[in-house]
Design a protein around this motif. Structure first.
Motif, PDB file in Angstrom:
ATOM      1  N   ALA A 188       0.811  -1.214   0.000  1.00 23.86           N
ATOM      2  CA  ALA A 188       0.000   0.000   0.000  1.00 23.86           C
ATOM      3  C   ALA A 188       0.849   1.271   0.000  1.00 23.86           C
ATOM      4  CB  ALA A 188      -0.935  -0.003   1.199  1.00 23.86           C
ATOM      5  N   MET A 189       2.126   1.154   0.343  1.00 27.11           N
ATOM      6  CA  MET A 189       3.004   2.317   0.388  1.00 27.11           C
ATOM      7  C   MET A 189       3.592   2.660  -0.975  1.00 27.11           C
ATOM      8  SD  MET A 189       5.073   1.288   3.859  1.00 27.11           S
ATOM      9  CE  MET A 189       6.128   2.737   3.798  1.00 27.11           C
ATOM     10  N   LEU A 190       3.570   1.713  -1.921  1.00 22.80           N
ATOM     11  CA  LEU A 190       4.375   1.883  -3.128  1.00 22.80           C
ATOM     12  C   LEU A 190       3.835   2.965  -4.060  1.00 22.80           C
ATOM     13  CD1 LEU A 190       6.247  -0.856  -4.998  1.00 22.80           C
ATOM     14  CD2 LEU A 190       5.047   0.877  -6.310  1.00 22.80           C
ATOM     15  N   LEU A 191       2.544   2.922  -4.410  1.00 20.42           N
ATOM     16  CA  LEU A 191       2.036   3.893  -5.374  1.00 20.42           C
ATOM     17  C   LEU A 191       2.046   5.324  -4.830  1.00 20.42           C
ATOM     18  CD1 LEU A 191      -0.845   2.003  -7.226  1.00 20.42           C
ATOM     19  CD2 LEU A 191       1.471   2.499  -8.015  1.00 20.42           C
ATOM     20  N   PRO A 192       1.678   5.555  -3.563  1.00 19.15           N
ATOM     21  CA  PRO A 192       1.820   6.934  -3.060  1.00 19.15           C
ATOM     22  C   PRO A 192       3.258   7.439  -3.110  1.00 19.15           C
ATOM     23  CG  PRO A 192       0.352   5.684  -1.635  1.00 19.15           C
ATOM     24  CD  PRO A 192       0.940   4.700  -2.602  1.00 19.15           C
ATOM     25  N   MET A 193       4.238   6.568  -2.821  1.00 20.33           N
ATOM     26  CA  MET A 193       5.626   7.013  -2.889  1.00 20.33           C
ATOM     27  C   MET A 193       6.053   7.242  -4.340  1.00 20.33           C
ATOM     28  SD  MET A 193       8.268   8.014  -1.293  1.00 20.33           S
ATOM     29  CE  MET A 193       8.209   7.425   0.411  1.00 20.33           C
ATOM     30  N   LEU A 194       5.567   6.407  -5.257  1.00 18.41           N
ATOM     31  CA  LEU A 194       5.849   6.630  -6.675  1.00 18.41           C
ATOM     32  C   LEU A 194       5.319   7.993  -7.107  1.00 18.41           C
ATOM     33  CD1 LEU A 194       6.733   5.722  -9.524  1.00 18.41           C
ATOM     34  CD2 LEU A 194       4.515   4.574  -9.745  1.00 18.41           C
ATOM     35  N   MET A 195       4.091   8.312  -6.724  1.00 15.03           N
ATOM     36  CA  MET A 195       3.521   9.606  -7.084  1.00 15.03           C
ATOM     37  C   MET A 195       4.336  10.750  -6.501  1.00 15.03           C
ATOM     38  SD  MET A 195       1.322  11.575  -8.501  1.00 15.03           S
ATOM     39  CE  MET A 195       0.044  10.486  -9.110  1.00 15.03           C
ATOM     40  N   ALA A 196       4.722  10.623  -5.229  1.00 15.09           N
ATOM     41  CA  ALA A 196       5.481  11.694  -4.583  1.00 15.09           C
ATOM     42  C   ALA A 196       6.816  11.927  -5.278  1.00 15.09           C
ATOM     43  CB  ALA A 196       5.698  11.353  -3.107  1.00 15.09           C
ATOM     44  N   ARG A 197       7.507  10.854  -5.642  1.00 14.22           N
ATOM     45  CA  ARG A 197       8.829  11.009  -6.240  1.00 14.22           C
ATOM     46  C   ARG A 197       8.755  11.437  -7.701  1.00 14.22           C
ATOM     47  NH1 ARG A 197      12.690   6.426  -3.283  1.00 14.22           N
ATOM     48  NH2 ARG A 197      12.386   7.295  -1.173  1.00 14.22           N
ATOM     49  N   VAL A 198       7.752  10.963  -8.435  1.00 16.53           N
ATOM     50  CA  VAL A 198       7.585  11.416  -9.815  1.00 16.53           C
ATOM     51  C   VAL A 198       7.356  12.920  -9.849  1.00 16.53           C
ATOM     52  CG1 VAL A 198       5.951  11.374 -11.750  1.00 16.53           C
ATOM     53  CG2 VAL A 198       6.843   9.236 -10.844  1.00 16.53           C
ATOM     54  N   ASN A 199       6.624  13.427  -8.862  1.00 12.52           N
ATOM     55  CA  ASN A 199       6.277  14.850  -8.853  1.00 12.52           C
ATOM     56  C   ASN A 199       7.268  15.713  -8.086  1.00 12.52           C
ATOM     57  OD1 ASN A 199       3.938  14.520 -10.383  1.00 12.52           O
ATOM     58  ND2 ASN A 199       2.712  14.031  -8.590  1.00 12.52           N
ATOM     59  N   ALA A 200       8.315  15.116  -7.527  1.00 15.15           N
ATOM     60  CA  ALA A 200       9.306  15.904  -6.791  1.00 15.15           C
ATOM     61  C   ALA A 200      10.133  16.743  -7.773  1.00 15.15           C
ATOM     62  CB  ALA A 200      10.226  14.987  -5.995  1.00 15.15           C
ATOM     63  N   PRO A 201      10.484  17.974  -7.399  1.00 11.75           N
ATOM     64  CA  PRO A 201      11.261  18.823  -8.317  1.00 11.75           C
ATOM     65  C   PRO A 201      12.666  18.292  -8.574  1.00 11.75           C
ATOM     66  CG  PRO A 201      10.970  19.887  -6.172  1.00 11.75           C
ATOM     67  CD  PRO A 201      10.091  18.679  -6.170  1.00 11.75           C
ATOM     68  N   PHE A 202      13.220  17.493  -7.655  1.00 12.59           N
ATOM     69  CA  PHE A 202      14.508  16.840  -7.891  1.00 12.59           C
ATOM     70  C   PHE A 202      14.569  15.601  -7.002  1.00 12.59           C
ATOM     71  CE2 PHE A 202      15.192  19.427  -4.197  1.00 12.59           C
ATOM     72  CZ  PHE A 202      16.121  18.755  -3.422  1.00 12.59           C
ATOM     73  N   ALA A 203      15.528  14.731  -7.269  1.00  7.84           N
ATOM     74  CA  ALA A 203      15.616  13.445  -6.565  1.00  7.84           C
ATOM     75  C   ALA A 203      16.262  13.641  -5.183  1.00  7.84           C
ATOM     76  CB  ALA A 203      16.388  12.440  -7.401  1.00  7.84           C
ATOM     77  N   TYR A 204      15.515  14.285  -4.289  1.00 10.65           N
ATOM     78  CA  TYR A 204      16.057  14.620  -2.968  1.00 10.65           C
ATOM     79  C   TYR A 204      16.499  13.386  -2.197  1.00 10.65           C
ATOM     80  CZ  TYR A 204      11.733  12.856  -0.942  1.00 10.65           C
ATOM     81  OH  TYR A 204      10.709  12.038  -0.573  1.00 10.65           O
ATOM     82  N   TRP A 205      15.803  12.229  -2.391  1.00  6.83           N
ATOM     83  CA  TRP A 205      16.081  11.007  -1.630  1.00  6.83           C
ATOM     84  C   TRP A 205      17.462  10.432  -1.945  1.00  6.83           C
ATOM     85  CZ3 TRP A 205      12.575  11.879  -5.421  1.00  6.83           C
ATOM     86  CH2 TRP A 205      12.738  11.208  -6.630  1.00  6.83           C
ATOM     87  N   HIS A 206      18.103  10.903  -3.014  1.00  9.18           N
ATOM     88  CA  HIS A 206      19.479  10.502  -3.293  1.00  9.18           C
ATOM     89  C   HIS A 206      20.463  11.180  -2.339  1.00  9.18           C
ATOM     90  CE1 HIS A 206      18.458   9.445  -7.769  1.00  9.18           C
ATOM     91  NE2 HIS A 206      17.966   8.584  -6.909  1.00  9.18           N
ATOM     92  N   TYR A 207      20.001  12.237  -1.670  1.00  6.18           N
ATOM     93  CA  TYR A 207      20.897  13.046  -0.836  1.00  6.18           C
ATOM     94  C   TYR A 207      20.491  13.046   0.635  1.00  6.18           C
ATOM     95  CZ  TYR A 207      21.648  14.672  -5.587  1.00  6.18           C
ATOM     96  OH  TYR A 207      21.890  14.709  -6.942  1.00  6.18           O
ATOM     97  N   VAL A 208      19.185  12.994   0.899  1.00  3.11           N
ATOM     98  CA  VAL A 208      18.709  13.004   2.282  1.00  3.11           C
ATOM     99  C   VAL A 208      17.450  12.145   2.355  1.00  3.11           C
ATOM    100  CG1 VAL A 208      17.347  15.116   1.912  1.00  3.11           C
ATOM    101  CG2 VAL A 208      18.022  14.465   4.225  1.00  3.11           C
ATOM    102  N   LYS A 209      17.325  11.383   3.448  1.00  2.00           N
ATOM    103  CA  LYS A 209      16.166  10.522   3.644  1.00  2.00           C
ATOM    104  C   LYS A 209      15.357  11.039   4.832  1.00  2.00           C
ATOM    105  CE  LYS A 209      17.009   7.377   0.422  1.00  2.00           C
ATOM    106  NZ  LYS A 209      17.321   5.979   0.701  1.00  2.00           N
ATOM    107  N   PHE A 210      14.080  11.342   4.566  1.00  2.00           N
ATOM    108  CA  PHE A 210      13.167  11.722   5.628  1.00  2.00           C
ATOM    109  C   PHE A 210      12.599  10.454   6.269  1.00  2.00           C
ATOM    110  CE2 PHE A 210      13.038  15.366   2.658  1.00  2.00           C
ATOM    111  CZ  PHE A 210      13.522  16.330   3.529  1.00  2.00           C
TER     112      PHE A 210
END
Length: 488
Positions: A188-210
């Motif tokens: 259940a976590m996968l599609l919401p995270m896909l949406m969040a990352r597709v719409n992120a202005p840059f790949a922040y998770w490559h540098y910092v993890k919330f």
């Protein structure tokens, strides 16, 4: 220039109308993730299409033309591809399977999945489908006797996870009878995270993890461990059965015939020179689990919005279902299931008004010229689905919920009798070579669940229908679907 082009004076992307944005941010601040699809539709109504908005500095063109949508989908995967950020992020998830894979890798995977989801295979699988539907009925019966409000969306996702796992992998996780099954919570976590990352202005998770990213990373580790265990058990079964067959027919053909999608993928992967890796098999397993859970469950859930607030419609569907089910609690056979057209129609019509896929996203692989606009290779294209389904030129009285418009007898009335009905405008399963391979399974699940529900229960919404909103988590899901069930 392809068939969808129009010979007018050529325009560039920057010539298209656009909502006012901000420097660097573009229109990001105007697109809240949960409701951005509604904003895109509003801009289409205000600006006309095509128009362009910007993810930061990246232009995205938006279109609303059914013939163009069909033309683009016909030319996949050779001239167009899916929106590239989707594939890039799904690769990071280890989930770049049939849904998102592009190029030469797509065709052999397509053949495997189509075989697993073919009508003969689903017909042979029907007893298991009926058994899982009966399990859902027992769960709802317990809720009705205890007068508990049921979270229908959650229960429907449990049902579809059990169906997909049993059909495609030969193992049934039975999430319907086990309240805490981690695989269902993790998926259940996968599609919401896909949406969040597709719409992120840059790949922040490559540098910092919330914290949300760290929780998701752990869920992915657990999901992939589960999938590798599925694969190991399937291989062990295949070896044991091949050995048993060899003992029984020492001089005969002892090749083990795959019984499900996972066995077929593993047999192909393990063949000499296949070029397929375990990672690719795992990616398709995960793709099937996610796709099988989300879209069908959501289509049925939206139908409950209308069934649960219209007693006359619910009574009509119940009467139709009981006529087919006879004395059974669940539709007794595949042949009988084919008579449940109305049960599928209530879901199809619900997803016309509340499309599970509010838009489709593509990119041209080469420069194209569409409707007098020059699009360089890699231009982002969003193709809106709902406006065409709400167009009176395509569907008579389009604001009205009318399942009858999808019934066989109604479709064969004259145009003057029934009004406009353009099935090509309904693109919830896509079109062209990459049309959804699971559409027949989805139809069977819709018919089974709606007939079982209406034949055995009365169902009423436990909230005001106006309070149920569309939330886009890659698919457009209802914000809630609480219902009270009573035994008929």
């Amino acid at each position: 220039m392809n068939a969808a082009s129009i010979n007018t004076s050529l325009r560039e992307i920057d010539d298209l109308p656009s909502p006012r944005g901000l420097p660097l941010l573009g229109n990001l601040h105007q697109l809240p993730p949960a409701t951005h699809h509604l904003t895109l539709e509003r801009w289409a109504a205000e600006l006309g299409t095509p128009y362009v908005f910007r993810f930061g500095t990246t232009p995205v063109t938006v279109w609303n033309d059914i013939e163009l949508s069909h033309a683009v989908m016909r030319e996949r995967p050779h001239r167009y591809r899916r929106y590239a950020p989707i594939e890039n992020i799904l690769k990071e998830f280890g989930c770049n399977g049939l849904f998102s894979v592009e190029g030469a890798a797509w065709e052999p995977q397509r053949r495997l999945v189509m075989q697993a989801l073919s009508i003969p295979h689903i017909k042979a699988f029907y007893p298991t489908l009926a058994a899982i539907t009966e399990r859902l009925r027992r769960r709802w019966e317990a809720a009705a006797r205890e007068t508990r409000v049921v979270d229908m969306t959650d229960d429907l996702k449990r049902f579809t996870v059990d169906v997909t796992s049993a059909l495609a992998f030969g193992e049934d996780p039975n999430t319907l009878e086990n309240e805490r099954v981690l695989i269902q919570e993790q998926l259940a976590m996968l599609l919401p995270m896909l949406m969040a990352r597709v719409n992120a202005p840059f790949a922040y998770w490559h540098y910092v993890k919330f914290p949300r990213d760290r929780k998701f990373d752990q869920a992915l580790i657990d999901v992939h461990r589960h999938i590798r265990e599925l694969m190991a058990r399937a291989r062990a079964r295949m070896r044991e059965e091949a050995a048993a067959e060899a003992c029984a027919t020492p001089l005969g053909d002892t090749a083990h015939a795959p019984r499900n999608l996972l066995e077929a993928m593993l047999a192909l992967r393990d063949a000499p020179g296949s070029g397929i890796t375990d990672d690719e098999v795992a990616a398709n397993v995960l793709t099937m689990l996610v796709a099988g859970e989300e879209t069908t469950a959501t289509s049925i859930a939206w139908a409950l919005l209308f069934l649960g607030s219209d007693d006359a419609l619910q009574t009509r569907v119940a009467t139709s279902a009981r006529r087919v089910l006879g004395g059974s609690t669940v539709c007794p056979s595949y042949g009988a299931m084919r008579e449940l057209d109305l049960c599928e129609a209530v879901c199809t019509e619900a997803s016309r008004l509340h499309p599970v896929a509010p838009y489709l996203s593509f990119e041209p692989l080469e420069e194209v010229r569409l409707q007098g606009v020059r699009l360089p290779a890699g231009t982002k294209m969003f193709m809106l689905n709902r406006p065409a389904m709400m167009d009176p030129n395509n569907y008579a009285d389009p604001e009205h919920y009318d399942p009858d418009r999808w019934l066989h007898d109604h479709r064969h009335e004259s145009a003057s009798q029934r009004g406009a009905h353009e099935p090509r405008a309904y693109l919830q399963f896509g079109a062209g070579p990459r049309v959804c391979p699971g559409r027949h399974l989805a139809a069977v699940e819709m018919r089974l669940v709606v007939s079982m529900l209406t034949a055995n229960f009365t169902a009423q919404l436990a909230t005001n229908p106006a309070d149920i909103r569309e939330i886009c988590t890659f698919t457009a899901v209802p914000s809630a679907m609480p219902m009270r069930l009573a035994l008929r």
